[in-house]
Design a protein around this motif. Structure first.
Motif, PDB file in Angstrom:
ATOM      1  N   TYR A  73       1.523   0.709   5.404  1.00 51.56           N
ATOM      2  CA  TYR A  73       1.328  -0.724   5.153  1.00 51.56           C
ATOM      3  C   TYR A  73       2.639  -1.316   4.634  1.00 51.56           C
ATOM      4  O   TYR A  73       3.215  -0.820   3.661  1.00 51.56           O
ATOM      5  CB  TYR A  73       0.200  -0.942   4.151  1.00 51.56           C
ATOM      6  N   LEU A  74       3.075  -2.354   5.311  1.00 48.95           N
ATOM      7  CA  LEU A  74       4.325  -3.021   4.947  1.00 48.95           C
ATOM      8  C   LEU A  74       4.021  -4.220   4.053  1.00 48.95           C
ATOM      9  O   LEU A  74       3.183  -5.068   4.393  1.00 48.95           O
ATOM     10  CB  LEU A  74       5.056  -3.475   6.207  1.00 48.95           C
ATOM     11  N   TYR A  75       4.713  -4.276   2.891  1.00 43.53           N
ATOM     12  CA  TYR A  75       4.561  -5.382   1.946  1.00 43.53           C
ATOM     13  C   TYR A  75       5.924  -6.023   1.701  1.00 43.53           C
ATOM     14  O   TYR A  75       6.946  -5.339   1.652  1.00 43.53           O
ATOM     15  CB  TYR A  75       4.034  -4.883   0.595  1.00 43.53           C
ATOM     16  N   HIS A  88      12.865  -8.456   0.450  1.00 45.14           N
ATOM     17  CA  HIS A  88      12.651  -7.092  -0.009  1.00 45.14           C
ATOM     18  C   HIS A  88      11.281  -6.600   0.442  1.00 45.14           C
ATOM     19  O   HIS A  88      10.276  -7.310   0.296  1.00 45.14           O
ATOM     20  CB  HIS A  88      12.750  -7.020  -1.532  1.00 45.14           C
ATOM     21  N   TYR A  89      11.249  -5.378   0.978  1.00 44.02           N
ATOM     22  CA  TYR A  89      10.015  -4.802   1.497  1.00 44.02           C
ATOM     23  C   TYR A  89       9.810  -3.402   0.910  1.00 44.02           C
ATOM     24  O   TYR A  89      10.775  -2.703   0.569  1.00 44.02           O
ATOM     25  CB  TYR A  89      10.072  -4.676   3.021  1.00 44.02           C
ATOM     26  N   VAL A  90       8.541  -3.004   0.844  1.00 43.89           N
ATOM     27  CA  VAL A  90       8.189  -1.620   0.519  1.00 43.89           C
ATOM     28  C   VAL A  90       7.115  -1.160   1.489  1.00 43.89           C
ATOM     29  O   VAL A  90       6.358  -1.987   2.034  1.00 43.89           O
ATOM     30  CB  VAL A  90       7.700  -1.459  -0.938  1.00 43.89           C
ATOM     31  N   ILE A  91       7.062   0.152   1.712  1.00 46.38           N
ATOM     32  CA  ILE A  91       6.071   0.734   2.610  1.00 46.38           C
ATOM     33  C   ILE A  91       5.142   1.632   1.811  1.00 46.38           C
ATOM     34  O   ILE A  91       5.600   2.554   1.113  1.00 46.38           O
ATOM     35  CB  ILE A  91       6.753   1.519   3.740  1.00 46.38           C
ATOM     36  N   ASP A  92       3.862   1.340   1.915  1.00 47.76           N
ATOM     37  CA  ASP A  92       2.848   2.107   1.187  1.00 47.76           C
ATOM     38  C   ASP A  92       2.090   3.024   2.136  1.00 47.76           C
ATOM     39  O   ASP A  92       1.799   2.661   3.284  1.00 47.76           O
ATOM     40  CB  ASP A  92       1.867   1.148   0.510  1.00 47.76           C
TER      41      ASP A  92
END
Length: 538
Positions: A73-75, A88-92
């Motif tokens: 999931y990309l946030y 800025h992105y994080v991957i969960d």
């Protein structure tokens, strides 16, 4: 025309709680300067099971990993500062969790890189899928940082689902610490290439570690497959093309031939990291000891570290004594407690003993702030109990760090090797001379008896002897020649290792595109702002 960049990294200090070391600083700062030039930058890291919680969900990423369909999931997450042209992105994913080092990396004692290789292999496939889905729009440059992200280059070379998409992008690979290489088996292990990608055919000869032919070396993958390879100082680039001779010299750590090949192919460049000289936190003078006490009391609230509580109380008692009887001289260090940073003291504790005895003659103290390897923590705790002029602050605190840069008289950095180093730049920014080992980025930033002090030698024994000689000389200088000491302090403060200079070289050498400097930076810079070697001292 606006160009589009993607930074892929394990750390990003532009968002909260996503930093373990200097890589986080670089990934915070370079995008800001790229964005200021008018280009667009996206930065993506793992979520580590926590960084997405205050983010905005963007989309699902469906891909195959370990031979099975899975979804990540990309946030998008807010930065510490809202800056135009940066996202800025994080991957969960359930299998991407916090480690036991800065809640990022995992220290696996029995199988090095076991957990981290699982984390970052999953992360890089998810990033590849996001690139394919154009989650970051159409990219011109993908900038990778250390071994954690190099598997994107392997996917680019071998994975049929991603070859076409990734081959349309220029890939840059930055080496922040060559000694940490991400070595894992090709097969026969849950954390192995065959386990991660059971249906992909690889050429093991192009991936193998030069010392362990049954293993992949993920640092080597980055060096071998990137369009350009970057080290974070010029001297480190030269050092790592030579074989190591531990502990006398730390060089290529088995990858020197790969680096020589990259140099011959015109793909290897050394560019010194920069330092911020505006919009940074300035500590209040006179707050060092109160800040240490507050950090220690905060540490006492951490029940997971209850084994440290007696030592923290011991340290607090020593600090209270310093408030009552102030020392005549303070030297300090701030670092993770690792072989790289403090091997000199671990290999020969008598060297630290000699240094503390010499300090005591002039009513001086040594303050060391850091956490890290258990054997190093134990060493420094034992020295704290034995020496009243050694203050070991065994917690993390930005407030104490800022105070140390401001209020110490000397910053000590006896690194066995140093790709670039940021601490010496931060100390010099406050006008604090540094005592450093003549290696890597330290060699590129500190000039002996002009902007600081340097120890060196052809062998480890010679270096230890020279360390004590230089330490004795600088103390004599401080107490007996104030004019000369002030001159060195002022010269240290005048040095400007600016990101503006470095980013211009990034565009020219790494990205192979024209650099459009921000309007406010187009005027001629003062000569003191150059970080080239010939302009270090004026």
């Amino acid at each position: 025309m606006q160009r589009n960049f993607l930074f892929v990294s394990a750390e990003n200090d532009a968002i909260p709680l996503c930093k373990a070391g200097g890589m986080g600083d670089v990934v915070r700062d370079i995008p800001r300067h790229i964005a200021a030039s008018g280009d667009m930058v996206s930065v993506v890291t793992p979520a580590y099971g926590r960084l997405h919680l205050k983010g905005t969900f963007i989309e699902e990423l469906h891909f195959v990993y370990r031979g099975q369909p899975t979804v990540a999931y990309l946030y998008e997450v807010p930065g510490k500062k809202k800056i135009p042209n940066i996202r800025h992105y994080v991957i969960d994913h359930p299998d991407i969790k916090s480690g036991n080092i800065a809640d990022i990396y995992m220290n696996d004692f029995t199988q090095p890189f076991f957990t981290d290789a699982c984390t970052f292999s999953l992360f890089t496939v998810a990033v590849a899928q996001a690139i394919k889905q154009k989650s970051f729009n159409v990219l011109d440059i993908c900038h990778l940082h250390d071994w954690h992200t190099s598997l994107l280059l392997l996917l680019r070379r071998y994975h049929p689902d991603y070859q076409q998409t990734l081959n349309d992008i220029r890939f840059v690979y930055s080496i922040h610490n060559l000694a940490i290489q991400g070595i894992r088996p090709f097969d026969g292990n849950y954390s192995s290439m065959k386990a991660f990608f059971p249906y992909i055919s690889f050429d093991n000869d192009k991936l193998k570690d030069p010392r362990y032919p049954d293993c992949i070396n993920l640092m080597a993958v980055g060096i071998r497959f990137a369009d350009t390879v970057h080290t974070v100082s010029d001297s480190y680039k030269e050092n790592i093309q030579e074989p190591s001779n531990f502990p006398h010299f730390i060089g290529g750590e088995g990858l020197e031939n790969d680096l020589k090949n990259a140099q011959l192919e015109g793909r290897l460049f050394g560019i010194l990291n920069g330092c911020n000289y505006k919009n940074y936190t300035i500590a209040k003078r006179g707050k060092l000891y109160p800040n240490i006490l507050r950090a220690l009391f905060k540490g006492l609230d951490d029940e997971e570290k209850s084994y440290k509580h007696d030592f923290l109380k011991h340290t607090a008692e020593k600090v209270v004594n310093l408030i009552e009887v102030k020392p005549a001289f303070i030297c300090s260090s701030v670092a993770r407690l690792t072989e790289q940073k403090f091997y000199f003291f671990k290999e020969d504790p008598a060297l630290l003993e000699s240094m503390l005895r010499r300090l005591k003659k002039d009513e001086g103290i040594y303050i060391l702030l850091g956490t890290g390897a258990p054997d190093y923590e134990e060493l420094f705790r034992s020295f704290s109990y034995a020496h009243d002029n050694f203050i070991f602050v065994n917690v993390q605190s930005e407030e104490v760090i800022d105070s140390l840069y401001l209020e110490s008289k000397l910053y000590l950095m006896p690194s066995l090797f140093e790709p670039c180093g940021i601490s010496q730049m931060l100390a010099m920014r406050s006008g604090q001379p540094c005592l450093v080992h003549n290696t890597g980025g330290l060699k590129d930033t500190v000039v002996h008896q002009k902007t600081g002090f340097v120890f060196e030698g052809d062998t480890f024994e010679e270096k230890k002897i020279n360390f004590m000689q230089v330490f004795d000389e600088l103390l004599n200088l401080f107490f007996n020649d104030k004019t000369r000491w002030r001159s060195i302090s002022r010269a240290a403060k005048r040095q400007k290792f600016t990101w503006e200079n470095s980013v211009e070289r990034y565009y020219t050498l790494l990205y192979k595109m024209a650099y459009h400097a921000p309007i406010q930076n187009k005027r001629r810079k003062p000569r003191a702002e150059s970080n080239s070697k010939e302009n270090i001292v004026r």
